[in-house]
Scaffold this motif. Structure first.
Motif, PDB file in Angstrom:
ATOM      1  N   GLU A  56       8.551 -10.684   6.601  1.00 16.61           N
ATOM      2  CA  GLU A  56       8.161 -11.967   6.030  1.00 16.61           C
ATOM      3  C   GLU A  56       6.768 -12.346   6.519  1.00 16.61           C
ATOM      4  N   HIS A  58       3.435 -15.465   6.319  1.00 12.60           N
ATOM      5  CA  HIS A  58       2.788 -16.690   5.889  1.00 12.60           C
ATOM      6  C   HIS A  58       1.450 -16.264   5.295  1.00 12.60           C
ATOM      7  N   LEU A  60      -2.260 -16.990   3.741  1.00 14.31           N
ATOM      8  CA  LEU A  60      -3.334 -17.975   3.791  1.00 14.31           C
ATOM      9  C   LEU A  60      -4.540 -17.415   3.051  1.00 14.31           C
ATOM     10  N   VAL A  80       7.236 -13.722   1.136  1.00 16.08           N
ATOM     11  CA  VAL A  80       6.307 -14.779   1.519  1.00 16.08           C
ATOM     12  C   VAL A  80       7.101 -15.983   2.015  1.00 16.08           C
ATOM     13  N   ARG A  81       6.781 -16.441   3.212  1.00 18.46           N
ATOM     14  CA  ARG A  81       7.512 -17.540   3.847  1.00 18.46           C
ATOM     15  C   ARG A  81       6.856 -18.896   3.580  1.00 18.46           C
ATOM     16  N   SER A  82       5.517 -18.909   3.493  1.00 17.79           N
ATOM     17  CA  SER A  82       4.798 -20.144   3.200  1.00 17.79           C
ATOM     18  C   SER A  82       3.434 -19.784   2.639  1.00 17.79           C
ATOM     19  N   THR A  84      -0.688 -21.203   2.394  1.00 17.20           N
ATOM     20  CA  THR A  84      -1.745 -22.109   2.827  1.00 17.20           C
ATOM     21  C   THR A  84      -3.006 -21.791   2.039  1.00 17.20           C
ATOM     22  N   LEU A 165       8.089 -22.821  -2.194  1.00 15.94           N
ATOM     23  CA  LEU A 165       7.718 -22.503  -0.818  1.00 15.94           C
ATOM     24  C   LEU A 165       6.981 -23.694  -0.202  1.00 15.94           C
ATOM     25  N   THR A 167       3.955 -25.417   1.078  1.00 16.69           N
ATOM     26  CA  THR A 167       2.569 -25.112   0.727  1.00 16.69           C
ATOM     27  C   THR A 167       1.637 -26.164   1.323  1.00 16.69           C
ATOM     28  N   LEU A 222       2.545 -24.333  10.209  1.00 14.98           N
ATOM     29  CA  LEU A 222       3.393 -23.142  10.373  1.00 14.98           C
ATOM     30  C   LEU A 222       4.511 -23.371  11.366  1.00 14.98           C
ATOM     31  N   VAL A 225       7.150 -25.188   9.529  1.00 18.08           N
ATOM     32  CA  VAL A 225       7.834 -24.321   8.561  1.00 18.08           C
ATOM     33  C   VAL A 225       8.782 -23.351   9.257  1.00 18.08           C
ATOM     34  N   GLU A 226       8.302 -22.804  10.372  1.00 13.65           N
ATOM     35  CA  GLU A 226       9.094 -21.794  11.084  1.00 13.65           C
ATOM     36  C   GLU A 226       8.918 -22.003  12.584  1.00 13.65           C
TER      37      GLU A 226
END
Length: 229
Positions: A56, A58, A60, A80-82, A84, A165, A167, A222, A225-226
């Motif tokens: 996974e 993030h 950007l 994809v976890r998040s 940016t 997700l 964002t 981040l 998010v996690e």
């Protein structure tokens, strides 16, 4: 990747970071097939992500990298976890005539001083002199590299609203790449899980202008998010 020089140490403080040279742009990525569509551009980036050891990520992106990141999530979101996006081009707001003028520096023969002036203009007056290694690298890419990329497909309202997700979007209030207020308003209206910030004093070169603030804002996002131990 060199455009992230001011940010890499801060972003890598809590997690590993992979800096990617976009396919079809000046850089170290090697292109062996033509890219003819937004789907092609998502496919190669998805293949890159799939080849890395982590399961996974993030993602950007800055400027056209922001468009590439959103295009990946719209078309190939697996892993994809998040998301940016810093000053994403052709994403929440249309390209302005000022960007068209700057782009002439990559297609028309002109003195290096003029190219550097155009680069400084899009970067909010940042140093684009011969003493700036990153500016010289970008100027060289404008002068010596010819790309053959398809025009970025402007995301539809439905595509943006379909992103499921967390964002983070940061837009510079002095950016000439789009209308900052309209771009921020569209992002706020459409993103289901969006955090949208408009920084009035920032230009399109937001990551170089405010590296500490970028580090704090992105890492805080981040962590939310996690959460990490």
């Amino acid at each position: 990747a060199p455009m992230w020089e001011a940010n890499l140490a801060g972003l890598a403080r809590n997690r590993p970071v992979y800096a990617v040279d976009l396919m079809g742009e000046p850089g170290l990525s090697v292109q062996t097939r033509p890219l003819t569509s937004s789907e092609d551009q998502a496919a190669w980036l998805a293949a890159l992500v799939d080849g890395l050891p982590e399961r996974e990520f993030h993602v950007l992106g800055l400027s056209i990298g922001g468009w590439s990141a959103l295009n990946l999530v719209v078309r190939r979101p697996a892993g994809v976890r998040s998301l940016t996006l810093l000053e994403p081009a052709a994403t929440f707001g249309g390209i302005t005539w000022k960007v068209v003028v700057v782009s002439l520096g990559s297609v028309l023969p002109m003195p290096g001083a003029v190219r550097r002036r155009l680069l400084s203009w899009i970067s909010g007056g940042a140093d684009a002199s011969e003493d700036s290694p990153v500016a010289e690298l970008i100027t060289s890419g404008m002068r010596d590299f010819t790309d053959a990329l398809p025009r970025p497909g402007y995301p539809t309202d439905e595509q943006i609203a379909g992103i499921d997700l967390p964002t983070l979007v940061i837009i510079g209030g002095r950016s000439i790449i789009h209308d900052p207020g309209k771009a921020a308003a569209r992002a706020r209206r459409l993103l289901r899980h969006g955090t949208v910030e408009l920084w009035p004093e920032a230009s399109h070169a937001i990551n170089g202008e405010f590296p500490e603030r970028i580090e704090t804002t992105v890492n805080t996002f981040l962590a939310r998010v996690e959460p990490r131990p």
